[in-house]
Design an enzyme around this catalytic site. Sequence first.
Site, PDB file in Angstrom:
ATOM      1  CB  SER A 155      14.003   9.888   1.850  1.00 34.30           C
ATOM      2  OG  SER A 155      12.836   9.870   2.655  1.00 34.30           O
ATOM      3  CE1 TYR A 169      13.373   4.308   1.426  1.00 31.98           C
ATOM      4  CE2 TYR A 169      12.703   6.050   2.931  1.00 31.98           C
ATOM      5  CZ  TYR A 169      12.946   5.602   1.638  1.00 31.98           C
ATOM      6  OH  TYR A 169      12.769   6.454   0.586  1.00 31.98           O
TER       7      TYR A 169
END
Length: 264
Positions: A155, A169
């Site tokens: 990501s 995250y």
Amino acid sequence: MKARARLRDLVDIPARLADRVVLITGGNAGIGRSTALAAAECGMKVVIAARRAEQGQAVVDEIRERGGEATYVSTDVTSAEQVERAVDIAVRAYGRLDCAFNNAGASATGRVADLTEDVFDGAMAVNARGLWLCMKHELHTMTEAGTGSIVNNISVHGYRTVFPGVGAYAASKNAAVALTRSAALEYAEFGVRVNGIAPGPIATDMYLNSVTADEGAANWSRLVPAGRVGEPSEVGAVVLFLLSDAASYVNGQVVGIDGGFLAS
């Protein structure tokens, strides 16, 4: 003419992937599903490893209806036994494991001081430990064969903290970057390449749900120079290139698929 023919062969990704076996975790939806369908169109034999059996089998059925070969195996990437079983089934079904797209992931929201242990541990269990378990068993199989290619779905959060509330995250995705680069360094001598991708906002259920749940995420597309959210197929195209030997000299890289976000 010969030079043109060589160039054409180099960029013919479907021909370079035909008949290869790929394991895709989280292949039941979103980026994983789109990549699985594209892989099958290239002639790859696809193993879908995911938790949601109905969705996973639906992807397999769709691939088979289109004339491709695919298998579903119920897999929770936080379980060492289930990950090992998924790799074993791929090898038993198709004789080998050439490629893997470790796409399974878990979201997590909450400011650092407000995170619960369950939320933090859940993100790390899937995005870091689960990724490590997948690579562990994939690498054992690929090093025995002396060849292989792995792509990890990371990501842009692995490089930049985009907005408040994604600490867990982002931490898990930073760990994923480190695991990807470490594996690339350690297994290059065995003929295995390990790369990653860093998608920005992509039109998947996970993204759309985060937009609904988090006001900060609703501003995502405004941060992207391209001015739009990406499509899952745009991610899958890069994954297939990295899996193919057209990318034979690409190793240890994390490629942004983000409409220019990381460059901004």
